[in-house]
Structures are given as C-alpha cells and as structure tokens.
Motif scaffolding. Structure first.
Motif, PDB file in Angstrom:
ATOM      1  N   TYR A 158       0.791  -1.222  -0.016  1.00 11.88           N
ATOM      2  CA  TYR A 158       0.114  -0.198  -0.058  1.00 11.88           C
ATOM      3  C   TYR A 158       0.833   1.214  -0.058  1.00 11.88           C
ATOM      4  O   TYR A 158       1.890   1.287   0.542  1.00 11.88           O
ATOM      5  N   TYR A 176       0.787   5.432   1.008  1.00  8.96           N
ATOM      6  CA  TYR A 176      -0.138   6.472   1.472  1.00  8.96           C
ATOM      7  C   TYR A 176       0.645   7.660   1.437  1.00  8.96           C
ATOM      8  O   TYR A 176       2.129   7.779   1.426  1.00  8.96           O
ATOM      9  N   LEU A 214      -3.260  11.602   6.617  1.00  6.77           N
ATOM     10  CA  LEU A 214      -2.924  10.579   5.938  1.00  6.77           C
ATOM     11  C   LEU A 214      -3.685   9.742   5.054  1.00  6.77           C
ATOM     12  O   LEU A 214      -5.070   9.319   5.228  1.00  6.77           O
ATOM     13  N   ARG A 251      -5.063  -3.418  -7.283  1.00  7.76           N
ATOM     14  CA  ARG A 251      -5.984  -4.013  -6.678  1.00  7.76           C
ATOM     15  C   ARG A 251      -7.146  -2.793  -6.033  1.00  7.76           C
ATOM     16  O   ARG A 251      -8.248  -3.060  -6.216  1.00  7.76           O
ATOM     17  N   ALA A 252      -6.501  -1.748  -5.732  1.00 10.05           N
ATOM     18  CA  ALA A 252      -7.362  -0.502  -5.238  1.00 10.05           C
ATOM     19  C   ALA A 252      -6.647   0.690  -5.460  1.00 10.05           C
ATOM     20  O   ALA A 252      -5.504   0.829  -5.280  1.00 10.05           O
ATOM     21  N   PHE A 304       4.586   7.009   2.585  1.00  9.36           N
ATOM     22  CA  PHE A 304       4.571   5.598   3.172  1.00  9.36           C
ATOM     23  C   PHE A 304       4.201   4.490   2.549  1.00  9.36           C
ATOM     24  O   PHE A 304       3.185   4.604   1.823  1.00  9.36           O
ATOM     25  N   SER A 333       1.197  -6.010   3.773  1.00 10.72           N
ATOM     26  CA  SER A 333       0.521  -6.910   4.374  1.00 10.72           C
ATOM     27  C   SER A 333       0.568  -8.320   3.722  1.00 10.72           C
ATOM     28  O   SER A 333       0.950  -8.401   2.667  1.00 10.72           O
ATOM     29  N   LEU A 365      -4.387  -9.902   0.615  1.00 10.45           N
ATOM     30  CA  LEU A 365      -5.433  -8.920   0.216  1.00 10.45           C
ATOM     31  C   LEU A 365      -6.305  -8.639   1.731  1.00 10.45           C
ATOM     32  O   LEU A 365      -6.684  -7.249   1.514  1.00 10.45           O
ATOM     33  N   LEU A 366      -6.534  -9.583   2.317  1.00  9.25           N
ATOM     34  CA  LEU A 366      -7.649  -9.479   3.082  1.00  9.25           C
ATOM     35  C   LEU A 366      -7.117  -9.370   4.672  1.00  9.25           C
ATOM     36  O   LEU A 366      -7.909  -9.026   5.579  1.00  9.25           O
ATOM     37  N   THR A 367      -5.767  -9.591   4.776  1.00 12.75           N
ATOM     38  CA  THR A 367      -5.111  -9.472   6.328  1.00 12.75           C
ATOM     39  C   THR A 367      -5.209  -8.042   6.903  1.00 12.75           C
ATOM     40  O   THR A 367      -4.889  -7.108   6.054  1.00 12.75           O
ATOM     41  N   ILE A 368      -5.677  -7.766   7.956  1.00 12.10           N
ATOM     42  CA  ILE A 368      -5.886  -6.553   8.226  1.00 12.10           C
ATOM     43  C   ILE A 368      -4.759  -5.834   8.768  1.00 12.10           C
ATOM     44  O   ILE A 368      -4.751  -4.345   8.830  1.00 12.10           O
ATOM     45  N   GLN A 417      -1.276  -4.147   8.668  1.00 19.22           N
ATOM     46  CA  GLN A 417      -0.482  -3.465   7.719  1.00 19.22           C
ATOM     47  C   GLN A 417       0.663  -3.010   8.621  1.00 19.22           C
ATOM     48  O   GLN A 417       0.744  -2.570   9.623  1.00 19.22           O
ATOM     49  N   PHE A 434      -8.775   0.006  14.316  1.00 16.88           N
ATOM     50  CA  PHE A 434      -7.298   0.158  14.747  1.00 16.88           C
ATOM     51  C   PHE A 434      -6.897   1.414  15.423  1.00 16.88           C
ATOM     52  O   PHE A 434      -7.587   2.533  15.182  1.00 16.88           O
ATOM     53  N   TYR A 488      -3.127   3.305  15.650  1.00 20.16           N
ATOM     54  CA  TYR A 488      -1.751   3.469  15.477  1.00 20.16           C
ATOM     55  C   TYR A 488      -0.972   4.493  16.107  1.00 20.16           C
ATOM     56  O   TYR A 488      -1.715   5.867  16.440  1.00 20.16           O
ATOM     57  N   PHE A 499      -3.354   7.652  15.687  1.00 17.39           N
ATOM     58  CA  PHE A 499      -4.327   7.786  14.674  1.00 17.39           C
ATOM     59  C   PHE A 499      -5.275   6.438  14.854  1.00 17.39           C
ATOM     60  O   PHE A 499      -4.757   5.489  15.172  1.00 17.39           O
ATOM     61  N   SER A 544     -11.463  -0.058   9.099  1.00 21.04           N
ATOM     62  CA  SER A 544     -11.233  -0.839   7.504  1.00 21.04           C
ATOM     63  C   SER A 544     -12.640  -1.835   7.476  1.00 21.04           C
ATOM     64  O   SER A 544     -13.020  -2.280   8.298  1.00 21.04           O
ATOM     65  N   ARG A 555     -13.725  -4.833   4.501  1.00 19.49           N
ATOM     66  CA  ARG A 555     -13.328  -5.562   3.186  1.00 19.49           C
ATOM     67  C   ARG A 555     -14.275  -5.879   2.546  1.00 19.49           C
ATOM     68  O   ARG A 555     -14.296  -6.902   1.451  1.00 19.49           O
ATOM     69  N   GLY A 557     -13.988  -6.644  -1.676  1.00 18.11           N
ATOM     70  CA  GLY A 557     -12.761  -7.925  -1.695  1.00 18.11           C
ATOM     71  C   GLY A 557     -11.257  -7.375  -1.500  1.00 18.11           C
ATOM     72  O   GLY A 557     -10.358  -8.312  -1.814  1.00 18.11           O
ATOM     73  N   TYR A 558     -11.186  -6.287  -1.172  1.00 22.72           N
ATOM     74  CA  TYR A 558      -9.760  -5.986  -0.270  1.00 22.72           C
ATOM     75  C   TYR A 558     -10.203  -5.038   0.757  1.00 22.72           C
ATOM     76  O   TYR A 558     -11.125  -4.595   1.131  1.00 22.72           O
ATOM     77  N   GLN A 559      -9.142  -4.922   1.488  1.00 22.90           N
ATOM     78  CA  GLN A 559      -8.895  -4.223   2.710  1.00 22.90           C
ATOM     79  C   GLN A 559      -8.851  -2.748   2.641  1.00 22.90           C
ATOM     80  O   GLN A 559      -7.780  -2.306   1.775  1.00 22.90           O
ATOM     81  N   PHE A 572      -7.752   6.439   7.731  1.00 18.07           N
ATOM     82  CA  PHE A 572      -7.446   6.895   8.945  1.00 18.07           C
ATOM     83  C   PHE A 572      -8.085   8.244   9.382  1.00 18.07           C
ATOM     84  O   PHE A 572      -8.567   8.988   8.465  1.00 18.07           O
ATOM     85  N   GLY A 573      -8.093   8.435  10.570  1.00 17.27           N
ATOM     86  CA  GLY A 573      -8.612   9.599  11.281  1.00 17.27           C
ATOM     87  C   GLY A 573      -7.430  10.700  10.965  1.00 17.27           C
ATOM     88  O   GLY A 573      -6.231  10.572  10.599  1.00 17.27           O
TER      89      GLY A 573
END
Lengths: 113, 115
Positions: A33, A35, A43, A55-56, A90, A94, A97-100, A102, B34, B36, B90, B94, B96, B99-101, B105-106
């Motif tokens: 990813y 950022y 961010l 993918r995105a 940044f 990960s 694709l689906l693992t939360i 990062q 989350f 961070y 932060f 998230s 899904r 099909g993707y995460q 972010f704040g």
C-alpha cells in the motif's frame, strides 16, 4: 523495525521534476500500500498492489503511478511535481489482500522547491 | 462509506495521569478498528486492533480500547501516562467490502505528556 524498507529517506527536488520512491515489503508479504501524509490532508491512501497487480485506488493523482515488480518490491512514480506534493510518503505491506494488519515503513520525505 | 472522527487534534496530560483519546467511526458494515502510533520522524506502528471478538482490546505499551457499538466509539485509554507516550495517535477503520481491505485513517491526535 517493521521489516518494511523505503528509499530514499529524504528527497529534495524542484517543481516539474519526476521522482521514484522505492519500497520493499516484509518478507512474505504480497500486498503493498502507498500512503501520502501531509499537514493539510492528513494520511491519505493512494494505491494498493497485490502480487504484482493493482487492486485498489484511493486519492491518487493522475501524475502519480505505481507498480509492483516480480520480486514484490514496489515503486511510486511522481511526475510534474508541484509544491503541494511535498509530503511524507509511506509504504505499508500485509500478508495478503484481506489480512487486516498493515506494517508501515519509515517513509520518504519529499520536499518540492 | 466509512470514516473516523478523532476528537481533539492535541491532548495534553500530566505524567501519571489517565490518557483518553477519542475516536468515533462510521461504517456501513461491521468494522475492523485500529489505533496506530507515530513517533516523530517514524512510520506508523500498530497499537491494537478490534476484529469483532472481545470488545475490550489490549494493545502494546499498556494501551487498551473499548468497542462500543451503541456509541460507534473506539476510544483509546492508558491508566498512567509516561513521557515516552508522547506521539501522534491515529484511529483507523477498515472494511473488506469489494474484496480488499480499505483503511481510512482519522486526522490524528498529538499527545503531549507534561512532566
């Protein structure tokens, strides 16, 4: 140390120029990813690659592009740079694709003069 | 669309005092949430995450957060602030779908710890 590496750490360039930022994900991570962090926009998610494929897309300008190579490292290309592109960039990775979770790299600070 | 709102861009606490950083979220699907932390000149480090298991989540460095669906909140707390906690925090959400995460972010809260 997250295991994600980014080079260079700092980059100073002039308006109108083109730069390439590099990211190596953690060993075994397939998803990368990008950022952008700036004072006025916070961010912002730019783009995601998974195993070499885009993918995105987030708030990425048309002047910006990225790719992920077969060895899974990724590059973010910024062209026709403007003063407003000055920011921290940044990379995060990960497992898939689906693992939360990062894992973030230390960032590249870009200054456009 | 998902979003997070962090109340207070700057929070100051005395060393040893309670730390409370507020986060409210909006999500059309059950969210993953989350916190961070970002120390000066460094990248973001995951403090803790909520993934629909226990509503009280414990993280690193003594931080914890509680998911409250009725209040759409995920506030971060630490009973006793330490000087080393000074950093920017932060909150992120998230989902899904698609099909993707996708992580949003704040705007961040800078925590100052006063000796």
């Amino acid at each position: 140390d997250s295991g994600v590496t980014q080079t260079p750490k700092h980059l100073i360039t002039a308006t109108g120029q083109r730069v390439t930022l590099r990211c190596s994900p953690r060993s075994g991570d397939l998803s990368v990813y990008w950022y952008q962090q700036s004072l006025d926009q916070g961010l912002q998610f730019l783009i995601q690659y998974y195993n070499g494929e885009e993918r995105a897309k987030g708030n990425i300008l048309e002047r910006f592009s990225a790719q992920q190579f077969p060895d899974l490292h990724s590059e973010l290309n910024l062209s026709s740079l403007e003063l407003g592109d000055s920011a921290l960039y940044f990379c995060a990775s990960s497992v898939d694709l689906l693992t939360i979770e990062q894992y973030f790299g230390p960032g590249t600070r870009l200054t456009v003069t | 669309a998902q979003s997070v709102t962090q109340l207070g861009s700057h929070v100051s606490v005395s060393e040893g005092a309670l730390v409370l950083l507020r986060c409210n979220y909006s999500s059309s699907v059950p969210p993953y949430l989350f916190w961070y932390v970002q120390y000066p000149n460094q990248g973001l480090q995951l403090l803790l995450k909520y993934t629909s298991a226990a509503t009280l989540v414990k993280g690193i460095n003594g931080f914890e957060a509680e998911f409250k669906k009725s209040e759409t909140s995920f506030h971060l707390t630490k009973p006793s602030a330490h000087m080393s906690d000074a950093a920017e925090y932060f909150c992120a959400v998230s989902d899904r779908s698609g099909g993707y995460q996708k992580v949003t972010f704040g705007t961040g809260t800078k925590l100052q710890v006063i000796p």
